[in-house]
Scaffold this motif. Structure first.
Motif, short mmCIF file in Angstrom:
data_model
loop_
_atom_site.label_atom_id
_atom_site.label_comp_id
_atom_site.label_asym_id
_atom_site.label_seq_id
_atom_site.Cartn_x
_atom_site.Cartn_y
_atom_site.Cartn_z
N ILE A 566 3.23 -43.47 7.91
CA ILE A 566 3.91 -41.96 7.30
C ILE A 566 4.97 -41.73 8.47
O ILE A 566 6.16 -41.16 8.06
N LYS A 567 4.81 -41.82 9.63
CA LYS A 567 5.70 -41.25 10.85
C LYS A 567 6.84 -42.12 11.31
O LYS A 567 7.80 -41.75 12.03
N SER A 570 10.78 -41.30 11.30
CA SER A 570 11.33 -40.47 12.23
C SER A 570 11.20 -41.02 13.84
O SER A 570 12.08 -40.52 14.40
N HIS A 727 7.61 -39.26 6.40
CA HIS A 727 7.68 -38.10 6.40
C HIS A 727 8.86 -37.32 5.80
O HIS A 727 9.94 -37.69 6.49
N HIS A 729 10.53 -34.57 6.80
CA HIS A 729 11.43 -34.09 7.58
C HIS A 729 12.57 -35.19 8.23
O HIS A 729 13.64 -34.73 8.79
N THR A 730 12.39 -36.55 7.95
CA THR A 730 13.14 -37.43 8.66
C THR A 730 14.84 -37.18 7.89
O THR A 730 15.63 -37.31 8.56
N SER A 748 3.41 -36.42 3.69
CA SER A 748 2.95 -35.84 4.90
C SER A 748 1.44 -35.70 4.86
O SER A 748 0.79 -35.17 5.65
N GLN A 749 0.77 -36.64 4.02
CA GLN A 749 -0.73 -36.60 4.11
C GLN A 749 -1.22 -38.12 4.43
O GLN A 749 -0.26 -39.06 3.78
N HIS A 763 1.57 -37.95 -4.01
CA HIS A 763 2.32 -37.33 -2.87
C HIS A 763 3.56 -36.65 -3.26
O HIS A 763 4.44 -36.22 -2.53
#
Length: 785
Positions: A566-567, A570, A727, A729-730, A748-749, A763
């Motif tokens: 997920i992350k 970023s 995610h 926000h990237t 985000s989950q 999602h």
């Protein structure tokens, strides 16, 4: 010329200057200088902020004898040493006495631009072989440095190497990554590896009750290492040779660590009372020490092997160069300081009174703290000779061969970005063999699943010695495991931390040995986070490499949430000295790989992170221009961060998509057009580069912002939908380029198993979600006019 690997004894070779009493003079001056540096930084130099500067006087003191004997007698110019982080003042003190470091630096410990808190290859005015400071990573770096050195030998055909030393604190052995590295089978035959464990039995907060040399000995020995224990010094051994000595030996060996440390804090009368203990050996010990004067008893209880020059010499002479060696040296934290043996002395600082007390004991003057030895003295001559022996020729500037920018392929079928990497490496062997010869791939037992089989079959697997491949004649075996010293693929088992540790060292060979390599590691993308700290620390130390994370995101739907990253997008955006790419198409992946390789092995170069996918995508969707100039324009945009994939002269909305979700963006745009909404699709390939371009445009960076002018011109300042398999926000910052309204779709989950369409829908990153977001934005935009 660096020393060739082979048996060697002490560097003293009978030199009369290497008498223990002369070495002891240097050792005491090293202890003084190391302690004075920390004292000056905290007690003398003014700091406006009032924040504690810190330092580790006690941790340095426990290493003073070991490092003095190592530098003054043992090391050769071809050797490399990883110094435990908290002993950096000792390294500075030794290099000062050898004339390598100027006096002006001694007052700059932990000052901006001065001597670093921990040894640093790139940031320290005092040259360090390895950067340390992150627990376990600096200690294991010489293991990977030894392999990297041997790989360069396979390229050049010239064997030339020295020993690789790690000076390790015993508490650092609690770090699991150390044992992952020690246990790796590729390490077992590296005879140039020597670890010296500073067994002071203390950590930050206390005396550790359960640290036992026997257990540590067993762990190293089980891994195939030679283990040498240096427990007692000559003085203590001489007492143990007297009647009752074996009782004293048993008593000291068997007593708990905290009890022994408490003896160091006792006056002699109290020591005589406590030392015999209450066991059956008590009377024999009392009789023995009754015949020993106070000064001798006081010195003997402190005479552990790690502080005894002769005992250490004997240990060095036993090193077996056919396998790794661990020397377990018993020491005392704070040895020789007024805080000697105190359970909380780890980061404590000497008071002014204690500092004066130390100066008196060492015959030093605090008002003139930075004295070298006078010319003509034996100690000075010993330092001069050591400096000459350790002098190295500067590493010549490296000019790596230019990597092709384009391999000329235009895929038209269905393909994945993951498979593109293996295909590109094979093409390199044909298009640019001089470049391909410098590529070293590394994987944690996932070579076949990350599509490197063809490459491995072509270049072979690296091994210290050639091994027979018993499946060569098996027609059903597709991956051929041919092991030889010139092989270019390295398998490290399922240990991601080992993989990135090796990547970092392979990425320093250009600056350490004058030989460029192009290291490329493949790893499951969800495990990038597990490997991030050592990989990041490798970049901090100057290692330039490429990490390929694949497969990625919830697109790996059937594998379940544990394998869905997920992350990581970023992470690529935020990692210093690293360019990240998440290409959507095969040719984009090839271009990104080649551009990343062109950044390796040079001053100012960068590492790269490629986040790839196993999702098959119709490559015709990439719409690669046929015209050569237009194709090159597209390539430049891909490697700069983004390109317009579905242009609209006057769009109502812009869909900015990345990686595996680009097909969804194109489908959404097509359906929106049927509703009269003109949707332009932008394919983002590197959020990090786009952010750097934005910062440069705003005057906060020195990069170029041309890519923003071409892909996000002010004339197309329309609402945006951003979407990626990661995610949200990237890509959220992209709306700030032209200050437009946006909806940011992503994951985000935690994920779960299922069909890709079902998981995308769950999602909110499916086609319908993109369309709904675009309609919401365009209606709101129309209503505000």
């Amino acid at each position: 010329m660096e020393a060739a690997l082979g048996f060697r004894g002490s560097a003293s070779n009978g030199d009369p200057l290497c008498r223990p009493e002369v070495l002891a003079q240097v050792e005491k001056r090293v202890l003084w200088l190391a302690t004075a540096m920390v004292h000056h930084a905290n007690k003398v130099r003014e700091t406006a902020s009032g924040v504690k500067v810190g330092g580790h006087q006690a941790s340095s003191a426990s290493m003073a004898t070991i490092m003095t004997t190592l530098w003054l007698e043992q090391l050769q110019s071809g050797d490399r040493v990883s110094v435990k982080p908290h002993a950096s003042p000792v390294l500075h003190a030794i290099n000062y006495l050898l004339g390598i470091l100027g006096e002006e630096h001694l007052t700059t410990l932990r000052e901006f631009g001065g001597l670093q808190s921990y040894p640093s290859r790139r940031k320290d005015p005092d040259p360090a072989d390895y950067s340390t400071g992150s627990v376990g990573i600096g200690a294991t770096a010489p293991l990977w440095g030894a392999i990297a050195r041997r790989v360069t030998e396979g390229v050049t055909g010239t064997p030339s190497r020295g020993r690789q030393y790690s000076l390790v604190g015993d508490a650092e052995l609690d770090e699991g990554a150390i044992w992952e590295a020690v246990l790796d089978p590729s390490v077992q035959s590296l005879g140039e590896i020597v670890w010296i464990v500073d067994l002071n039995r203390q950590s930050l907060d206390r005396v550790v009750p359960h640290i036992a040399a026997g257990r540590i000995h067993g762990l190293f020995e089980a891994a195939g290492w030679q283990v040498i224990t240096v427990r007692f010094g000559r003085l203590l051994e001489s007492l143990m040779a007297r009647p009752g000595g074996e009782a004293l030996r048993r008593r000291i060996i068997d007593m708990p660590n905290p009890e022994y440390q408490r003896l160091l804090r006792c006056e002699v009368d109290e020591l005589r009372r406590r030392l015999p203990g209450e066991g059956a050996d008590g009377e024999a010990i009392r009789a023995l020490i009754a015949e020993v004067d106070d000064a001798t008893l006081h010195a003997a209880i402190r005479n552990l092997g790690g502080h005894d020059i002769d005992a250490l010499r004997e240990a060095y002479a036993q090193i077996d160069d056919s396998r790794p060696t661990a020397i377990i040296a018993y020491t005392i934290k704070g040895y020789g300081l007024p805080t000697e043996g105190h359970p909380q002395n780890h980061s404590s600082l000497l008071t002014e009174e204690q500092f004066q007390q130390l100066a008196d004991s060492l015959a030093e003057d605090p008002s003139v703290p930075w004295r070298r030895f006078d010319e003509g003295t034996e100690a000075n001559e010993l330092c001069v000779r050591a400096a000459a022996r350790l002098r190295r020729d500067p590493v010549p500037p490296v000019s790596p061969p230019p990597v092709p920018l384009d391999l000329g392929r235009t895929p038209t079928g269905t393909g994945t970005t993951q498979a593109a990497i293996g295909r590109a490496l094979l093409d390199l062997t044909r298009v640019a063999p001089e470049v391909a010869r410098l590529v070293v791939t590394v994987s944690p037992d996932v070579s076949s699943s990350t599509n490197l089989a063809g490459w491995i079959n072509k270049v072979g697997v690296w091994s210290i010695e050639e091994r027979r491949n018993w499946f060569d004649d098996d027609g059903e075996t597709l991956l051929h495991w041919r092991e030889r010293p010139t092989g270019q693929h390295i398998e490290l088992g399922i240990a991601e931390v080992n993989l990135v540790g090796l990547l970092g060292e392979l990425g320093t060979t250009w600056s350490r040995w004058g030989q460029t390599l192009f290291p490329i590691g493949t790893i499951y993308d969800p495990f990038v986070e597990r490997a991030l700290e050592p990989w990041s620390f490798g970049m901090y130390a100057g290692g330039q490499s490429i990490l390929v994370g694949t497969p990625s995101g919830v697109t790996l739907a059937p594998e379940g949430g544990a394998h869905q990253s997920i992350k990581t997008p970023s992470i690529g955006l935020e990692q210093p000295e690293c360019v990240s790419y998440e290409p959507a198409f095969v040719v984009d992946a090839e271009w990104a790989l080649l551009a990343s390789m062109n950044q390796l092995g040079r001053p100012g170069g960068k590492s790269a992170y490629l986040r790839l996918s196993t999702r098959p995508i119709d490559q015709k969707l990439a719409s690669i221009p046929d015209d050569a100039a237009a194709r090159e324009r597209r390539r430049r945009q891909v490697v700069a961060g983004a390109y317009v994939l579905r242009p609209e002269p006057a769009p109502d909305v812009q869909i900015v998509a990345m990686g595996a979700l680009v097909p969804e963006a194109l489908q959404a745009a097509a359906r929106l057009s049927l509703q009269g909404v003109r949707a332009e699709v932008v394919c983002a390939t590197s959020p990090g580069l786009l952010y750097e371009a934005l910062q440069a445009r705003r005057g906060s960076g020195d990069g170029s912002s041309w890519i923003l002018d071409q892909v996000f011109p002010a004339s197309k300042a329309v609402p945006q939908v951003t979407i990626l398999d990661g995610h949200p926000h990237t890509l959220a910052f992209i709306a700030t380029i032209n200050s437009v309204a946006s909806r940011n779709l992503g994951v985000s989950q935690f994920g779960q198993s299922g069909d890709v369409d079902d998981v995308y829908r769950a999602h909110g990153i499916d086609v319908d979600s993109i369309i709904r977001s675009a309609l919401d934005l365009t209606e709101a935009d129309a209503g505000s006019r």
